[in-house]
Enzyme design. Structure first.
Site, PDB file in Angstrom:
ATOM      1  N   ALA A  89     -25.133 -20.469  58.250  1.00 14.85           N
ATOM      2  CA  ALA A  89     -24.390 -19.587  58.855  1.00 14.85           C
ATOM      3  C   ALA A  89     -25.245 -18.779  60.457  1.00 14.85           C
ATOM      4  O   ALA A  89     -26.454 -18.893  60.030  1.00 14.85           O
ATOM      5  CB  ALA A  89     -23.292 -18.400  58.341  1.00 14.85           C
ATOM      6  N   TYR A 158     -33.049 -16.403  70.401  1.00 11.26           N
ATOM      7  CA  TYR A 158     -32.706 -17.830  69.025  1.00 11.26           C
ATOM      8  C   TYR A 158     -33.648 -18.260  68.629  1.00 11.26           C
ATOM      9  O   TYR A 158     -33.471 -18.407  66.992  1.00 11.26           O
ATOM     10  CB  TYR A 158     -32.115 -18.844  69.763  1.00 11.26           C
ATOM     11  N   LYS A 162     -34.943 -17.929  64.202  1.00 11.18           N
ATOM     12  CA  LYS A 162     -35.270 -19.070  62.812  1.00 11.18           C
ATOM     13  C   LYS A 162     -36.694 -18.725  62.891  1.00 11.18           C
ATOM     14  O   LYS A 162     -36.711 -19.788  61.932  1.00 11.18           O
ATOM     15  CB  LYS A 162     -35.069 -20.557  64.180  1.00 11.18           C
TER      16      LYS A 162
HETATM   17  N1  LIG Z   1     -27.013 -27.964  66.070  1.00 11.91           N
HETATM   18  C1  LIG Z   1     -27.707 -27.810  66.238  1.00 11.91           C
HETATM   19  O1  LIG Z   1     -28.809 -28.487  66.712  1.00 11.91           O
HETATM   20  C2  LIG Z   1     -28.870 -26.844  65.050  1.00 11.91           C
HETATM   21  C3  LIG Z   1     -30.541 -27.612  65.509  1.00 11.91           C
HETATM   22  C4  LIG Z   1     -30.947 -27.077  64.169  1.00 11.91           C
HETATM   23  C5  LIG Z   1     -30.908 -26.058  63.340  1.00 11.91           C
HETATM   24  N2  LIG Z   1     -29.479 -25.423  63.700  1.00 11.91           N
HETATM   25  C6  LIG Z   1     -28.427 -24.155  63.230  1.00 11.91           C
HETATM   26  O2  LIG Z   1     -27.279 -25.110  61.531  1.00 11.91           O
HETATM   27  C7  LIG Z   1     -27.024 -24.273  61.354  1.00 11.91           C
HETATM   28  C8  LIG Z   1     -25.127 -24.540  61.229  1.00 11.91           C
HETATM   29  O3  LIG Z   1     -24.851 -24.819  62.894  1.00 11.91           O
HETATM   30  P1  LIG Z   1     -23.905 -25.801  63.079  1.00 11.91           P
HETATM   31  O4  LIG Z   1     -24.881 -26.708  64.514  1.00 11.91           O
HETATM   32  O5  LIG Z   1     -23.568 -26.789  62.336  1.00 11.91           O
HETATM   33  O6  LIG Z   1     -23.268 -24.962  64.232  1.00 11.91           O
HETATM   34  P2  LIG Z   1     -21.659 -24.479  64.598  1.00 11.91           P
HETATM   35  O7  LIG Z   1     -20.769 -26.378  64.606  1.00 11.91           O
HETATM   36  O8  LIG Z   1     -21.524 -24.116  65.529  1.00 11.91           O
HETATM   37  O9  LIG Z   1     -21.329 -24.099  63.107  1.00 11.91           O
HETATM   38  C9  LIG Z   1     -21.778 -22.723  62.344  1.00 11.91           C
HETATM   39  C10 LIG Z   1     -21.254 -22.722  61.784  1.00 11.91           C
HETATM   40  O10 LIG Z   1     -21.290 -20.948  61.002  1.00 11.91           O
HETATM   41  C11 LIG Z   1     -20.934 -20.247  60.848  1.00 11.91           C
HETATM   42  N3  LIG Z   1     -20.907 -18.779  61.618  1.00 11.91           N
HETATM   43  C12 LIG Z   1     -21.267 -18.764  62.464  1.00 11.91           C
HETATM   44  N4  LIG Z   1     -21.208 -17.598  62.825  1.00 11.91           N
HETATM   45  C13 LIG Z   1     -21.132 -16.114  61.884  1.00 11.91           C
HETATM   46  C14 LIG Z   1     -21.214 -15.472  61.225  1.00 11.91           C
HETATM   47  N5  LIG Z   1     -21.318 -13.927  61.508  1.00 11.91           N
HETATM   48  N6  LIG Z   1     -20.248 -15.290  59.836  1.00 11.91           N
HETATM   49  C15 LIG Z   1     -20.165 -16.012  59.218  1.00 11.91           C
HETATM   50  N7  LIG Z   1     -20.395 -17.750  59.741  1.00 11.91           N
HETATM   51  C16 LIG Z   1     -20.507 -17.514  60.708  1.00 11.91           C
HETATM   52  C17 LIG Z   1     -19.470 -20.938  61.625  1.00 11.91           C
HETATM   53  O11 LIG Z   1     -18.397 -20.773  61.074  1.00 11.91           O
HETATM   54  P3  LIG Z   1     -17.093 -19.546  61.664  1.00 11.91           P
HETATM   55  O12 LIG Z   1     -17.020 -19.707  63.487  1.00 11.91           O
HETATM   56  O13 LIG Z   1     -16.389 -19.927  61.624  1.00 11.91           O
HETATM   57  O14 LIG Z   1     -17.592 -18.062  61.204  1.00 11.91           O
HETATM   58  C18 LIG Z   1     -19.928 -22.111  61.529  1.00 11.91           C
HETATM   59  O15 LIG Z   1     -18.988 -21.980  60.326  1.00 11.91           O
HETATM   60  C19 LIG Z   1     -27.735 -23.113  62.489  1.00 11.91           C
HETATM   61  O16 LIG Z   1     -28.267 -21.874  61.262  1.00 11.91           O
HETATM   62  C20 LIG Z   1     -28.138 -23.366  62.659  1.00 11.91           C
HETATM   63  O17 LIG Z   1     -29.209 -22.398  63.816  1.00 11.91           O
HETATM   64  C21 LIG Z   1     -28.563 -26.018  64.512  1.00 11.91           C
END
Ligand SMILES: NC(=O)c1ccc[n+]([C@@H]2O[C@H](COP(=O)([O-])OP(=O)(O)OC[C@H]3O[C@@H](n4cnc5c(N)ncnc54)[C@H](OP(=O)(O)O)[C@@H]3O)[C@@H](O)[C@H]2O)c1
Length: 266
Positions: A89, A158, A162
């Site tokens: 999350a 952010y 990380k």
């Molecule tokens: N997409 C990228 O480019 C990228 C790159 C590197 C790393 N990441 C990392 O990958 C992880 C997942 O991101 P994603 O890309 O899949 O983004 P996403 O599609 O926006 O999904 C984020 C998820 O985190 C949940 N979330 C956010 N805040 C929360 C909270 N306070 N409590 C519980 N759940 C929470 C959201 O669910 P709800 O809103 O339903 O709570 C959702 O399920 C993150 O840690 C992000 O930093 C992403």
């Protein structure tokens, strides 16, 4: 020795979208039992309805330590053990370092770092007491980012969360090894999810063709759940580029400035 995914118990935070959702789909197809958390429970219910494996759905905001503890307790009570906890999350914030308010800095640390740590803290006592399976009592997987190794402009808050997750993983990995609990950090590059909708609301997402699919990242994570390893880099070149950046920071600044032209806030 590889762990059997069928019947394994995996808890995933942030499973309602993106990488967490894709991982849940991949693991369910391989027969793992799942505990899924996010704030949008309706999305989790809809997802769980498509799975044939046992699933616990739990509405939790990981920024609240009590909700982290109750999610982990519910998962351990339902399944009797927890083989892998995936702290996924999180959200981004595309804003200048000092233009981001103190409240925004605190809020993003509350979710991305403290949410991770509070789930781990809750899971470890029971994980330490479990019998080992294929050499491991359990595994903690932390979804950091390529930006955990090298920050980019307009992502200071952010990227700092990380980097903090990476530091946590590096220290914890060595601390928990004698207990046979593996710690794995995950470092995706840009991935096609809802991430940018949250990090920069209202700004059109330009697909530069460089972003990975969430399914690709999920498959690499599944492989590391089966065979725990220290770090997962779903894009191999990004691992070498960030290592080079630590050796040549001035050169890396020039490259970062060039790459960031397209993402600078208006
Ligand atoms: N997409 C990228 O480019 C990228 C790159 C590197 C790393 N990441 C990392 O990958 C992880 C997942 O991101 P994603 O890309 O899949 O983004 P996403 O599609 O926006 O999904 C984020 C998820 O985190 C949940 N979330 C956010 N805040 C929360 C909270 N306070 N409590 C519980 N759940 C929470 C959201 O669910 P709800 O809103 O339903 O709570 C959702 O399920 C993150 O840690 C992000 O930093 C992403």
């Amino acid at each position: 020795m590889a762990r059997q995914l069928a019947g394994m118990v995996v808890a995933i935070t942030g499973a309602s979208a993106g990488i967490g959702r894709a991982l849940a789909v991949d693991l369910a197809a391989r027969g793992a039992s799942l505990a899924l958390a996010a704030r949008r429970r309706d999305r989790l219910d809809a997802l769980a309805a498509t799975f044939a494996t046992p699933v616990l759905v739990y509405a939790a905001d990981v920024a609240d330590p009590a909700q982290c503890a109750s999610f982990i307790a519910a998962a351990q009570a339902r399944f009797g053990r927890l083989d892998t906890l995936v702290c996924n999350a999180g959200y981004g914030l595309l804003k200048g370092a000092v233009e981001s308010t103190p409240e925004e800095w605190r809020a993003i640390f509350a979710t991305n770092l403290h949410g991770t740590l509070d789930c781990i803290r809750a899971a470890l006592p029971a994980m330490r007491a479990q019998d080992p399976v294929a050499g491991w009592r359990g595994q903690v997987m932390i979804v950091s980012s390529i930006l955990g190794r090298r920050a980019s402009p307009w992502t200071a808050a952010y990227s700092a969360t990380k980097a903090a997750q990476l530091s946590l993983a590096e220290a914890l990995r060595v601390e928990l090894r004698p207990a046979r609990i593996a710690v794995t950090s995950v470092h995706p590059i840009g991935t096609r999810t809802e991430f940018l909708d949250v990090a920069a609301p209202g700004r059109p997402v330009v697909d530069d063709g460089l972003r990975q699919s969430a399914e690709h990242v999920a498959r690499r994570m599944t492989a590391a759940i089966r065979r725990p390893c220290p770090e997962v880099w779903p894009s191999r070149p990004s691992r070498w580029l960030t290592s080079l950046a630590t050796l040549c920071p001035g050169l890396a600044d020039l490259a970062a400035a060039r790459l960031a032209r397209g993402v600078a806030p208006p």
